[in-house]
Design a protein around this motif. Structure first.
Motif, PDB file in Angstrom:
ATOM      1  N   VAL A  73      38.217  41.895  41.923  1.00  0.00           N
ATOM      2  CA  VAL A  73      37.089  40.966  41.815  1.00  0.00           C
ATOM      3  C   VAL A  73      37.524  39.565  42.221  1.00  0.00           C
ATOM      4  CG1 VAL A  73      35.460  39.884  40.212  1.00  0.00           C
ATOM      5  CG2 VAL A  73      35.898  42.334  40.067  1.00  0.00           C
ATOM      6  N   GLN A  74      38.703  39.156  41.779  1.00  0.00           N
ATOM      7  CA  GLN A  74      39.205  37.841  42.157  1.00  0.00           C
ATOM      8  C   GLN A  74      39.376  37.757  43.675  1.00  0.00           C
ATOM      9  OE1 GLN A  74      42.694  38.082  39.681  1.00  0.00           O
ATOM     10  NE2 GLN A  74      41.802  36.724  38.123  1.00  0.00           N
ATOM     11  N   LYS A  75      39.916  38.811  44.263  1.00  0.00           N
ATOM     12  CA  LYS A  75      40.123  38.843  45.714  1.00  0.00           C
ATOM     13  C   LYS A  75      38.784  38.753  46.448  1.00  0.00           C
ATOM     14  CE  LYS A  75      41.132  42.756  47.569  1.00  0.00           C
ATOM     15  NZ  LYS A  75      41.771  43.992  47.992  1.00  0.00           N
ATOM     16  N   ARG A  76      37.825  39.546  46.021  1.00  0.00           N
ATOM     17  CA  ARG A  76      36.516  39.548  46.681  1.00  0.00           C
ATOM     18  C   ARG A  76      35.794  38.224  46.510  1.00  0.00           C
ATOM     19  NH1 ARG A  76      34.450  45.719  45.519  1.00  0.00           N
ATOM     20  NH2 ARG A  76      36.079  46.699  46.775  1.00  0.00           N
ATOM     21  N   GLY A  77      36.140  37.493  45.453  1.00  0.00           N
ATOM     22  CA  GLY A  77      35.549  36.178  45.232  1.00  0.00           C
ATOM     23  C   GLY A  77      36.290  35.064  45.950  1.00  0.00           C
ATOM     24  N   LEU A  80      42.327  34.203  46.011  1.00  0.00           N
ATOM     25  CA  LEU A  80      43.495  35.002  46.367  1.00  0.00           C
ATOM     26  C   LEU A  80      44.714  34.660  45.531  1.00  0.00           C
ATOM     27  CD1 LEU A  80      43.081  35.053  50.252  1.00  0.00           C
ATOM     28  CD2 LEU A  80      42.405  36.796  48.588  1.00  0.00           C
ATOM     29  N   LYS A  81      44.931  33.409  45.211  1.00  0.00           N
ATOM     30  CA  LYS A  81      46.080  33.030  44.384  1.00  0.00           C
ATOM     31  C   LYS A  81      45.950  33.632  42.986  1.00  0.00           C
ATOM     32  CE  LYS A  81      49.735  30.683  43.078  1.00  0.00           C
ATOM     33  NZ  LYS A  81      50.709  31.597  42.519  1.00  0.00           N
ATOM     34  N   ALA A  82      44.751  33.575  42.421  1.00  0.00           N
ATOM     35  CA  ALA A  82      44.522  34.176  41.105  1.00  0.00           C
ATOM     36  C   ALA A  82      44.740  35.686  41.172  1.00  0.00           C
ATOM     37  CB  ALA A  82      43.119  33.868  40.607  1.00  0.00           C
ATOM     38  N   ALA A  83      44.266  36.313  42.243  1.00  0.00           N
ATOM     39  CA  ALA A  83      44.465  37.757  42.412  1.00  0.00           C
ATOM     40  C   ALA A  83      45.951  38.088  42.507  1.00  0.00           C
ATOM     41  CB  ALA A  83      43.719  38.252  43.648  1.00  0.00           C
ATOM     42  N   ALA A  84      46.696  37.282  43.256  1.00  0.00           N
ATOM     43  CA  ALA A  84      48.138  37.506  43.389  1.00  0.00           C
ATOM     44  C   ALA A  84      48.826  37.385  42.032  1.00  0.00           C
ATOM     45  CB  ALA A  84      48.741  36.523  44.391  1.00  0.00           C
ATOM     46  N   ASP A 116      47.267  46.757  46.522  1.00  0.00           N
ATOM     47  CA  ASP A 116      46.381  45.597  46.378  1.00  0.00           C
ATOM     48  C   ASP A 116      47.117  44.300  46.687  1.00  0.00           C
ATOM     49  OD1 ASP A 116      44.250  47.232  45.667  1.00  0.00           O
ATOM     50  OD2 ASP A 116      44.632  47.026  43.515  1.00  0.00           O
ATOM     51  N   ARG A 117      48.371  44.206  46.267  1.00  0.00           N
ATOM     52  CA  ARG A 117      49.172  42.997  46.527  1.00  0.00           C
ATOM     53  C   ARG A 117      49.384  42.813  48.022  1.00  0.00           C
ATOM     54  NH1 ARG A 117      50.726  38.253  46.188  1.00  0.00           N
ATOM     55  NH2 ARG A 117      52.438  37.592  44.869  1.00  0.00           N
ATOM     56  N   ALA A 118      49.625  43.918  48.736  1.00  0.00           N
ATOM     57  CA  ALA A 118      49.802  43.844  50.183  1.00  0.00           C
ATOM     58  C   ALA A 118      48.540  43.296  50.853  1.00  0.00           C
ATOM     59  CB  ALA A 118      50.159  45.225  50.744  1.00  0.00           C
ATOM     60  N   ASP A 119      47.388  43.728  50.379  1.00  0.00           N
ATOM     61  CA  ASP A 119      46.132  43.237  50.951  1.00  0.00           C
ATOM     62  C   ASP A 119      45.959  41.742  50.693  1.00  0.00           C
ATOM     63  OD1 ASP A 119      43.571  43.589  52.275  1.00  0.00           O
ATOM     64  OD2 ASP A 119      42.665  43.382  50.293  1.00  0.00           O
ATOM     65  N   VAL A 120      46.288  41.310  49.491  1.00  0.00           N
ATOM     66  CA  VAL A 120      46.183  39.880  49.175  1.00  0.00           C
ATOM     67  C   VAL A 120      47.137  39.074  50.063  1.00  0.00           C
ATOM     68  CG1 VAL A 120      46.629  38.132  47.397  1.00  0.00           C
ATOM     69  CG2 VAL A 120      45.340  40.195  46.815  1.00  0.00           C
ATOM     70  N   GLU A 121      48.369  39.550  50.174  1.00  0.00           N
ATOM     71  CA  GLU A 121      49.344  38.832  51.014  1.00  0.00           C
ATOM     72  C   GLU A 121      48.888  38.792  52.471  1.00  0.00           C
ATOM     73  OE1 GLU A 121      51.761  36.952  50.128  1.00  0.00           O
ATOM     74  OE2 GLU A 121      51.716  37.494  48.017  1.00  0.00           O
ATOM     75  N   TYR A 122      48.320  39.884  52.949  1.00  0.00           N
ATOM     76  CA  TYR A 122      47.803  39.920  54.322  1.00  0.00           C
ATOM     77  C   TYR A 122      46.720  38.858  54.495  1.00  0.00           C
ATOM     78  CZ  TYR A 122      45.469  41.473  58.537  1.00  0.00           C
ATOM     79  OH  TYR A 122      44.902  41.514  59.787  1.00  0.00           O
ATOM     80  N   ARG A 123      45.806  38.785  53.547  1.00  0.00           N
ATOM     81  CA  ARG A 123      44.712  37.806  53.623  1.00  0.00           C
ATOM     82  C   ARG A 123      45.232  36.369  53.546  1.00  0.00           C
ATOM     83  NH1 ARG A 123      39.397  40.193  51.959  1.00  0.00           N
ATOM     84  NH2 ARG A 123      39.766  42.434  51.908  1.00  0.00           N
ATOM     85  N   LEU A 124      46.364  36.188  52.875  1.00  0.00           N
ATOM     86  CA  LEU A 124      46.980  34.861  52.798  1.00  0.00           C
ATOM     87  C   LEU A 124      47.795  34.536  54.055  1.00  0.00           C
ATOM     88  CD1 LEU A 124      48.142  34.907  49.062  1.00  0.00           C
ATOM     89  CD2 LEU A 124      46.428  33.369  50.074  1.00  0.00           C
ATOM     90  N   GLY A 125      47.954  35.513  54.932  1.00  0.00           N
ATOM     91  CA  GLY A 125      48.728  35.310  56.151  1.00  0.00           C
ATOM     92  C   GLY A 125      50.215  35.538  55.973  1.00  0.00           C
ATOM     93  N   ASN A 126      50.617  36.106  54.865  1.00  0.00           N
ATOM     94  CA  ASN A 126      52.023  36.397  54.587  1.00  0.00           C
ATOM     95  C   ASN A 126      52.326  37.842  55.000  1.00  0.00           C
ATOM     96  OD1 ASN A 126      52.179  33.823  53.406  1.00  0.00           O
ATOM     97  ND2 ASN A 126      51.553  34.637  51.420  1.00  0.00           N
TER      98      ASN A 126
END
Length: 171
Positions: A73-77, A80-84, A116-126
């Motif tokens: 939910v945090q990611k979809r909102g 991204l930092k909160a999701a990480a 899920d962490r990989a997806d967040v990192e991808y969205r952050l450009g990491n």
């Protein structure tokens, strides 16, 4: 029921599961505010159960899984930092109980968290960090093939595919 039996761990566990289920449904329907509220309620109950009975590692495993769902939910909102941070907490919980739950529980919980962490990192450009997280998820999810039949879950092969997709995306 809880008001009449405030110290009953079975009722608390059922309530935590129901809140998580309601949150998952709300999330799937796109009602992120309701999902977040229900996840918070479930997380609070799992935290309470974990502190009341620290020897029952299943409470921490369920807490880790609920935190992972909440991070979606945090990611979809767009948070991204909160999701990480939430996913890091879930991963730490999984590592903390590694020796106290069946190996397949640990592998499944951490694999899901790392996907899920990989997806967040991808969205952050990491991308390198995303690849590392997804690669570890591949290892964990593939290892689930060795789980005893009574611990196998229908989702296990899907976790392999999801982790491979995450790694491919990062690459």
């Amino acid at each position: 029921f809880l008001a009449e039996n405030p110290d009953d761990p079975a009722i608390k566990k059922q309530l935590a599961v129901l809140h998580r289920y309601a949150a998952n449904v709300a999330r799937l329907l796109g009602d992120y505010a309701e999902a977040e509220s229900a996840y918070k309620a479930s997380i609070a109950i799992w935290e309470d159960l974990s502190s009341q009975d620290p020897d029952d590692a299943s409470h921490r495993d369920n807490l880790a899984l609920t935190l992972g769902d909440s991070a979606t939910v945090q990611k979809r909102g767009g948070r991204l930092k909160a999701a990480a941070d939430t996913l890091d907490r879930a991963a730490a919980l999984a590592e903390e109980i590694k020796q106290r739950v069946p190996l397949s529980f640990y592998q499944r919980t951490l694999a899901k968290t790392l996907i899920d962490r990989a997806d967040v990192e991808y969205r952050l450009g990491n991308f390198a960090t995303a690849k590392d997280a997804a690669s570890r998820a591949v290892e964990l999810s593939k290892a689930l093939k060795e789980a005893p039949s009574e611990e196998a879950r229908a989702i296990d092969p899907l976790l392999v595919v999801m982790s491979l997709q995450g790694r491919a995306t990062a690459l």
